[in-house]
Design a protein around this motif. Structure first.
Motif, PDB file in Angstrom:
ATOM      1  N   SER A 135       0.836  -1.201   0.000  1.00 54.82           N
ATOM      2  CA  SER A 135       0.000   0.000   0.000  1.00 54.82           C
ATOM      3  C   SER A 135       0.866   1.244   0.000  1.00 54.82           C
ATOM      4  O   SER A 135       1.682   1.441   0.907  1.00 54.82           O
ATOM      5  N   LEU A 136       0.683   2.088  -1.015  1.00 60.75           N
ATOM      6  CA  LEU A 136       1.353   3.383  -1.066  1.00 60.75           C
ATOM      7  C   LEU A 136       0.392   4.440  -0.566  1.00 60.75           C
ATOM      8  O   LEU A 136      -0.662   4.670  -1.162  1.00 60.75           O
ATOM      9  N   GLY A 137       0.735   5.055   0.558  1.00 65.23           N
ATOM     10  CA  GLY A 137      -0.078   6.127   1.102  1.00 65.23           C
ATOM     11  C   GLY A 137      -1.094   5.657   2.116  1.00 65.23           C
ATOM     12  O   GLY A 137      -1.177   4.471   2.460  1.00 65.23           O
ATOM     13  N   PHE A 138      -1.902   6.622   2.576  1.00 69.06           N
ATOM     14  CA  PHE A 138      -2.934   6.367   3.574  1.00 69.06           C
ATOM     15  C   PHE A 138      -4.215   7.058   3.128  1.00 69.06           C
ATOM     16  O   PHE A 138      -4.224   7.839   2.194  1.00 69.06           O
ATOM     17  N   GLY A 139      -5.290   6.783   3.845  1.00 67.74           N
ATOM     18  CA  GLY A 139      -6.554   7.418   3.512  1.00 67.74           C
ATOM     19  C   GLY A 139      -7.327   6.632   2.471  1.00 67.74           C
ATOM     20  O   GLY A 139      -7.084   5.438   2.254  1.00 67.74           O
ATOM     21  N   PRO A 140      -8.267   7.298   1.797  1.00 66.68           N
ATOM     22  CA  PRO A 140      -9.115   6.607   0.813  1.00 66.68           C
ATOM     23  C   PRO A 140      -8.293   5.965  -0.302  1.00 66.68           C
ATOM     24  O   PRO A 140      -7.319   6.544  -0.782  1.00 66.68           O
ATOM     25  N   ARG A 141      -8.706   4.767  -0.705  1.00 68.59           N
ATOM     26  CA  ARG A 141      -8.004   4.066  -1.780  1.00 68.59           C
ATOM     27  C   ARG A 141      -8.449   4.621  -3.128  1.00 68.59           C
ATOM     28  O   ARG A 141      -9.637   4.726  -3.413  1.00 68.59           O
ATOM     29  N   LEU A 142      -7.466   4.969  -3.962  1.00 64.31           N
ATOM     30  CA  LEU A 142      -7.744   5.549  -5.264  1.00 64.31           C
ATOM     31  C   LEU A 142      -7.662   4.534  -6.395  1.00 64.31           C
ATOM     32  O   LEU A 142      -8.370   4.663  -7.397  1.00 64.31           O
ATOM     33  N   TRP A 143      -6.787   3.535  -6.245  1.00 66.95           N
ATOM     34  CA  TRP A 143      -6.524   2.630  -7.366  1.00 66.95           C
ATOM     35  C   TRP A 143      -5.924   1.342  -6.830  1.00 66.95           C
ATOM     36  O   TRP A 143      -5.172   1.358  -5.861  1.00 66.95           O
ATOM     37  N   SER A 144      -6.260   0.223  -7.465  1.00 67.37           N
ATOM     38  CA  SER A 144      -5.708  -1.062  -7.062  1.00 67.37           C
ATOM     39  C   SER A 144      -5.386  -1.888  -8.301  1.00 67.37           C
ATOM     40  O   SER A 144      -6.095  -1.819  -9.312  1.00 67.37           O
ATOM     41  N   LEU A 145      -4.309  -2.657  -8.207  1.00 73.07           N
ATOM     42  CA  LEU A 145      -3.936  -3.599  -9.249  1.00 73.07           C
ATOM     43  C   LEU A 145      -3.291  -4.798  -8.570  1.00 73.07           C
ATOM     44  O   LEU A 145      -2.137  -4.741  -8.149  1.00 73.07           O
ATOM     45  N   GLY A 146      -4.056  -5.867  -8.419  1.00 74.94           N
ATOM     46  CA  GLY A 146      -3.549  -7.028  -7.710  1.00 74.94           C
ATOM     47  C   GLY A 146      -3.257  -6.689  -6.247  1.00 74.94           C
ATOM     48  O   GLY A 146      -4.135  -6.214  -5.526  1.00 74.94           O
ATOM     49  N   LEU A 205      -3.155   9.879   0.247  1.00 78.78           N
ATOM     50  CA  LEU A 205      -2.037  10.624   0.837  1.00 78.78           C
ATOM     51  C   LEU A 205      -0.760   9.807   0.684  1.00 78.78           C
ATOM     52  O   LEU A 205      -0.493   8.908   1.484  1.00 78.78           O
ATOM     53  N   PRO A 206       0.065  10.122  -0.336  1.00 78.36           N
ATOM     54  CA  PRO A 206       1.244   9.286  -0.621  1.00 78.36           C
ATOM     55  C   PRO A 206       2.447   9.630   0.256  1.00 78.36           C
ATOM     56  O   PRO A 206       3.559   9.810  -0.233  1.00 78.36           O
ATOM     57  N   LEU A 207       2.233   9.721   1.555  1.00 81.68           N
ATOM     58  CA  LEU A 207       3.303  10.134   2.471  1.00 81.68           C
ATOM     59  C   LEU A 207       3.716   9.001   3.409  1.00 81.68           C
ATOM     60  O   LEU A 207       4.232   9.247   4.499  1.00 81.68           O
ATOM     61  N   GLY A 208       3.494   7.797   3.008  1.00 79.52           N
ATOM     62  CA  GLY A 208       3.860   6.640   3.809  1.00 79.52           C
ATOM     63  C   GLY A 208       3.329   5.405   3.109  1.00 79.52           C
ATOM     64  O   GLY A 208       2.933   5.459   1.947  1.00 79.52           O
ATOM     65  N   GLY A 209       3.319   4.302   3.809  1.00 77.04           N
ATOM     66  CA  GLY A 209       2.802   3.086   3.211  1.00 77.04           C
ATOM     67  C   GLY A 209       3.126   1.874   4.056  1.00 77.04           C
ATOM     68  O   GLY A 209       3.668   1.987   5.160  1.00 77.04           O
ATOM     69  N   SER A 210       2.806   0.703   3.518  1.00 77.41           N
ATOM     70  CA  SER A 210       3.041  -0.521   4.268  1.00 77.41           C
ATOM     71  C   SER A 210       3.128  -1.705   3.320  1.00 77.41           C
ATOM     72  O   SER A 210       2.612  -1.669   2.199  1.00 77.41           O
TER      73      SER A 210
END
Length: 226
Positions: free
Chosen positions: A37-48, A55-60
Motif C-alpha cells: 500500500s502506497l499512502g494512507f486514507g481513501p483508496r484511489l486505485w488497485s492492481l492485484g 495521501l502518498p506520504l507513507g505506506g506498508s
C-alpha cells in the motif's frame, strides 16, 4: 507551489522505493506478499496486491503471517513455508531494514559525501523539530524549502532519502527500526503477540501521531510567516 510539488513527488517516489525493497527481499526469501500500500486514507486505485491511497506520504507491506491470518483446519502441505512468522529471526529483522537500506543507497548515489552527515543529523533534527516546532522545527522547514529552491530534483531526492532513512530507524513499532528491534527481543516469533506488544504498539502510534502533528504545526508556522 512548484517547491511543494517537488517535495510531494520526491517523498512519494522514495516511499515506493522503500516499500518495494522490503517486498522484493521478502519474495526473494520465499515469503508471500499479501498487499503493498502506497499512502494512507481513501483508496484511489488497485492492481492485484498493489494499492494507491490519497495521501502518498507513507505506506506498508503486508506479508503472509499466520499469527494474523490464522491456520486453516485443512492446511495444505508446506502451508507455513511462505509465512513471515515462520522464517528465521534474522530474516524477520532484515526485511524491515531493507527499506531503510534502499533509502541509504539512494542518498549515497545522489548526495555522495553529504549523504552520511545528512543521515546522522537526521535523527536529531527530526526529534528537535518535533519537540520545538515553532522555533527549531520552523527553521528546519525553512532550510529544507531553501534547499529545494536552490537545487534541481535529484539533490532534493537524495537529501530526503537520507532524512527518511534516519526517521525510519527510530525505535517506534510503526517504523522499520522499531519493528526490527521488536523482532530481536520477542522470545517466540511464532506465538500470537503478547499483551505488552499491543500496549507498546498503541503507545508507539500515539507518539508517532504527536510527532507528525508537531511537524505539521512547524510547516504551518513557516507558511504563515512567509
Amino acid at each position: 507551489m512548484l517547491t511543494f510539488l517537488k517535495f510531494i513527488a520526491a517523498i512519494a517516489l522514495l516511499v515506493c522505493i522503500h516499500l518495494f525493497a522490503m517486498a522484493a527481499l521478502g519474495r526473494w526469501w520465499g515469503i508471500a506478499v499479501r498487499k503493498v500500500s502506497l499512502g494512507f486514507g481513501p483508496r484511489l486505485w488497485s492492481l492485484g496486491i498493489f494499492h494507491l491511497h490519497a495521501l502518498p506520504l507513507g505506506g506498508s507491506v503486508q506479508f503472509k503471517d499466520t499469527r494474523q491470518e490464522g491456520v486453516p483446519f485443512d492446511k495444505p502441505p508446506g502451508y507455513f513455508d511462505d509465512a513471515f512468522d515462520h522464517k528465521p529471526r534474522a530474516v524477520q529483522v532484515l526485511i524491515p531494514l531493507a527499506g531503510v537500506a534502499a533509502l541509504v543507497v539512494v542518498a549515497l548515489l545522489l548526495r555522495q559525501g553529504a549523504a552520511v552527515p545528512s543521515l546522522v543529523h537526521g535523527f536529531a533534527q527530526f526529534l528537535e523539530g518535533a519537540l520545538d516546532p515553532l522555533s527549531t522545527g520552523r527553521q528546519l522547514v525553512e532550510g529544507a524549502d531553501a534547499f529545494a529552491e536552490r537545487h534541481v530534483f535529484l539533490p532534493l531526492l537524495g537529501m530526503l532519502a537520507a532524512k527518511m532513512a534516519a526517521v525510519n530507524l527510530l525505535p517506534l513499532p510503526a517504523l522499520n527500526g522499531g519493528h526490527a528491534l521488536l523482532m530481536l527481543v520477542t522470545r517466540d516469533l511464532r506465538a500470537p503477540p503478547a499483551a505488552w506488544h499491543h500496549k507498546l504498539a498503541v503507545a508507539g502510534v500515539l507518539i508517532w501521531v504527536v510527532m507528525i502533528a508537531s511537524w505539521l504545526s512547524a510547516i504551518l508556522a513557516y507558511v504563515e510567516g512567509r
